[in-house]
Design an enzyme around this catalytic site. Structure first.
Site, PDB file in Angstrom:
ATOM      1  N   LYS A  42       0.946  -1.291   0.118  1.00 42.20           N
ATOM      2  CA  LYS A  42      -0.019   0.097   0.761  1.00 42.20           C
ATOM      3  C   LYS A  42       0.730   1.149  -0.169  1.00 42.20           C
ATOM      4  O   LYS A  42       0.234   2.597  -0.204  1.00 42.20           O
ATOM      5  CB  LYS A  42      -0.655  -0.129   1.118  1.00 42.20           C
ATOM      6  CG  LYS A  42      -1.148  -0.697   1.487  1.00 42.20           C
ATOM      7  CD  LYS A  42      -2.730  -0.978   3.045  1.00 42.20           C
ATOM      8  CE  LYS A  42      -3.147  -1.706   3.132  1.00 42.20           C
ATOM      9  NZ  LYS A  42      -4.251  -1.981   4.591  1.00 42.20           N
ATOM     10  N   GLY A  43       1.870   0.804   0.338  1.00 41.02           N
ATOM     11  CA  GLY A  43       3.061   2.266   0.782  1.00 41.02           C
ATOM     12  C   GLY A  43       2.776   3.151  -0.953  1.00 41.02           C
ATOM     13  O   GLY A  43       3.490   4.235  -0.058  1.00 41.02           O
ATOM     14  N   ASP A  99       7.593   3.199  -2.695  1.00 35.00           N
ATOM     15  CA  ASP A  99       7.578   3.771  -1.678  1.00 35.00           C
ATOM     16  C   ASP A  99       9.273   4.717  -0.715  1.00 35.00           C
ATOM     17  O   ASP A  99       9.849   5.072  -1.704  1.00 35.00           O
ATOM     18  CB  ASP A  99       6.882   4.078  -0.420  1.00 35.00           C
ATOM     19  CG  ASP A  99       7.030   2.491   0.010  1.00 35.00           C
ATOM     20  OD1 ASP A  99       8.191   1.523  -0.370  1.00 35.00           O
ATOM     21  OD2 ASP A  99       6.066   2.079   1.426  1.00 35.00           O
ATOM     22  N   LYS A 130      17.348   3.589   0.590  1.00 37.55           N
ATOM     23  CA  LYS A 130      17.881   3.867   1.787  1.00 37.55           C
ATOM     24  C   LYS A 130      19.229   2.797   1.540  1.00 37.55           C
ATOM     25  O   LYS A 130      19.095   1.874   2.171  1.00 37.55           O
ATOM     26  CB  LYS A 130      17.111   2.670   3.453  1.00 37.55           C
ATOM     27  CG  LYS A 130      16.297   3.427   4.070  1.00 37.55           C
ATOM     28  CD  LYS A 130      16.120   2.543   5.064  1.00 37.55           C
ATOM     29  CE  LYS A 130      14.333   3.096   5.819  1.00 37.55           C
ATOM     30  NZ  LYS A 130      14.280   2.772   6.624  1.00 37.55           N
ATOM     31  N   PHE A 151      14.034   4.841  10.233  1.00 36.57           N
ATOM     32  CA  PHE A 151      12.071   3.644   9.955  1.00 36.57           C
ATOM     33  C   PHE A 151      11.444   5.134  10.237  1.00 36.57           C
ATOM     34  O   PHE A 151      10.649   5.715  10.865  1.00 36.57           O
ATOM     35  CB  PHE A 151      11.854   3.384  11.276  1.00 36.57           C
ATOM     36  CG  PHE A 151      10.700   2.861  10.773  1.00 36.57           C
ATOM     37  CD1 PHE A 151      11.005   1.338  10.291  1.00 36.57           C
ATOM     38  CD2 PHE A 151       9.707   2.325  11.188  1.00 36.57           C
ATOM     39  CE1 PHE A 151       9.721   0.314   9.529  1.00 36.57           C
ATOM     40  CE2 PHE A 151       8.584   1.906  10.107  1.00 36.57           C
ATOM     41  CZ  PHE A 151       8.287   1.034   9.766  1.00 36.57           C
ATOM     42  N   VAL A 152      11.051   5.327   8.664  1.00 40.50           N
ATOM     43  CA  VAL A 152       9.921   6.163   8.138  1.00 40.50           C
ATOM     44  C   VAL A 152       8.916   6.293   8.171  1.00 40.50           C
ATOM     45  O   VAL A 152       8.061   4.731   7.896  1.00 40.50           O
ATOM     46  CB  VAL A 152      10.377   7.595   6.401  1.00 40.50           C
ATOM     47  CG1 VAL A 152      11.814   7.385   7.189  1.00 40.50           C
ATOM     48  CG2 VAL A 152      10.517   6.328   5.690  1.00 40.50           C
ATOM     49  N   ASP A 158       3.340   3.296   6.581  1.00 39.46           N
ATOM     50  CA  ASP A 158       3.471   3.275   7.763  1.00 39.46           C
ATOM     51  C   ASP A 158       4.024   2.626   8.786  1.00 39.46           C
ATOM     52  O   ASP A 158       4.688   1.863   7.843  1.00 39.46           O
ATOM     53  CB  ASP A 158       1.867   1.975   7.544  1.00 39.46           C
ATOM     54  CG  ASP A 158       2.132   0.889   7.332  1.00 39.46           C
ATOM     55  OD1 ASP A 158       3.391   0.657   6.247  1.00 39.46           O
ATOM     56  OD2 ASP A 158       1.837  -0.221   7.459  1.00 39.46           O
TER      57      ASP A 158
HETATM   58  P1  5GP Z   1      12.662  -4.253   1.190  1.00 36.44           P
HETATM   59  O1  5GP Z   1      12.990  -5.905   0.369  1.00 36.44           O
HETATM   60  O2  5GP Z   1      13.915  -3.254  -0.145  1.00 36.44           O
HETATM   61  O3  5GP Z   1      13.638  -4.520   2.479  1.00 36.44           O
HETATM   62  O4  5GP Z   1      11.589  -3.552   1.851  1.00 36.44           O
HETATM   63  C1  5GP Z   1      11.419  -2.617   0.957  1.00 36.44           C
HETATM   64  C2  5GP Z   1       9.712  -2.575   1.987  1.00 36.44           C
HETATM   65  O5  5GP Z   1      10.025  -2.644   3.057  1.00 36.44           O
HETATM   66  C3  5GP Z   1       9.603  -0.839   1.025  1.00 36.44           C
HETATM   67  O6  5GP Z   1       8.728  -0.791   0.140  1.00 36.44           O
HETATM   68  C4  5GP Z   1       8.052  -0.507   2.688  1.00 36.44           C
HETATM   69  O7  5GP Z   1       6.858  -0.929   3.321  1.00 36.44           O
HETATM   70  C5  5GP Z   1       8.884  -1.288   3.479  1.00 36.44           C
HETATM   71  N1  5GP Z   1      10.038  -1.042   4.407  1.00 36.44           N
HETATM   72  C6  5GP Z   1      11.578  -0.340   4.562  1.00 36.44           C
HETATM   73  N2  5GP Z   1      11.704   0.648   5.191  1.00 36.44           N
HETATM   74  C7  5GP Z   1      10.829   0.997   5.535  1.00 36.44           C
HETATM   75  C8  5GP Z   1      10.507   2.832   6.478  1.00 36.44           C
HETATM   76  O8  5GP Z   1      11.628   3.097   7.335  1.00 36.44           O
HETATM   77  N3  5GP Z   1       9.611   2.808   7.306  1.00 36.44           N
HETATM   78  C9  5GP Z   1       8.155   2.005   6.424  1.00 36.44           C
HETATM   79  N4  5GP Z   1       6.950   2.228   7.285  1.00 36.44           N
HETATM   80  N5  5GP Z   1       8.448   1.046   5.281  1.00 36.44           N
HETATM   81  C10 5GP Z   1       9.404   0.673   5.449  1.00 36.44           C
HETATM   82 MG    MG Z   2       6.106  -1.372   0.428  1.00 37.23          MG
END
Ligand code: 5GP
Ligand code: MG
Length: 176
Positions: A42-43, A99, A130, A151-152, A158
């Site tokens: 949903k992000g 996102d 990141k 963490f944002v 969310d």
């Molecule tokens: P990845 O597979 O790249 O580790 O994770 C990506 C997903 O993790 C993003 O789409 C998001 O949903 C979640 N995510 C990563 N960092 C953050 C953060 O700082 N805050 C939130 N709310 N979700 C995050």
């Molecule tokens: Mg996401």
């Protein structure tokens, strides 16, 4: 909003100018390609809603929902599609709209999944990155802002389904 534990990281005006800049870059490359923008639910829903309103050319939008069998703050590494696409991808120019790229596991999985459907091209647009957290290499073709390992929340993003409605992007401080 100044709830305790939330600190503004990117104010809404800065988010807006970042979205405008990304739209200029995307317009230059896609104005004559009728691209299919795929938002990851949903992000990305707030981001993609703002982004497409800055794009003044024909395009289509679809959404996909992925699950990583995780909860809380970490991607588990085991990604699957829980709500698929309605669009045919064959021959289309696809732009994934995400996102945050964190470990990279989610988008790396999605891009491989989409490539199997024989699109003409697949590229990635991410609002936040990141880089210090990356575990899987990912090319971000249109990047909003790189952030440190915090963490944002806010602007569609969310924590346990809260804070998506905040118009700015915040850091959620530890202990919340
Ligand atoms: P990845 O597979 O790249 O580790 O994770 C990506 C997903 O993790 C993003 O789409 C998001 O949903 C979640 N995510 C990563 N960092 C953050 C953060 O700082 N805050 C939130 N709310 N979700 C995050
Ligand atoms: Mg996401």
């Amino acid at each position: 909003m100044s709830a305790s534990g939330l600190r503004v990281l990117i104010p809404r005006a800065e988010v807006a100018s970042t979205v405008t800049r990304l739209a200029v870059e995307i317009s230059r490359d896609y104005h004559d390609k009728n691209p299919l923008l795929i938002g990851i639910l949903k992000g990305s829903f707030v981001f993609i809603a703002d982004l497409i309103r800055c794009l003044d050319f024909p395009l289509e939008v679809d959404f996909i929902r992925l699950s990583s069998y995780g909860s809380g703050r970490q991607t588990s590494g085991n990604v699957r599609v829980v709500q698929g696409l309605r669009s045919k991808l064959q021959g289309r120019h696809v732009l994934v709209v995400e996102d945050i790229v964190d470990t990279g596991i989610t988008v790396a999985f999605l891009i491989e999944y989409l490539k199997k459907k024989k699109p003409a091209s697949v590229k990635l647009c991410a609002l936040l990155d990141k880089p210090s957290r990356r575990r899987v290499p990912v090319s971000i073709h249109y990047l909003g802002t790189a952030v440190s390992d915090k963490f944002v929340v806010g602007y569609g993003i969310d924590f346990n389904e809260k804070y998506r409605n905040l118009p700015d992007i915040y850091v959620l401080e530890d202990g919340q």
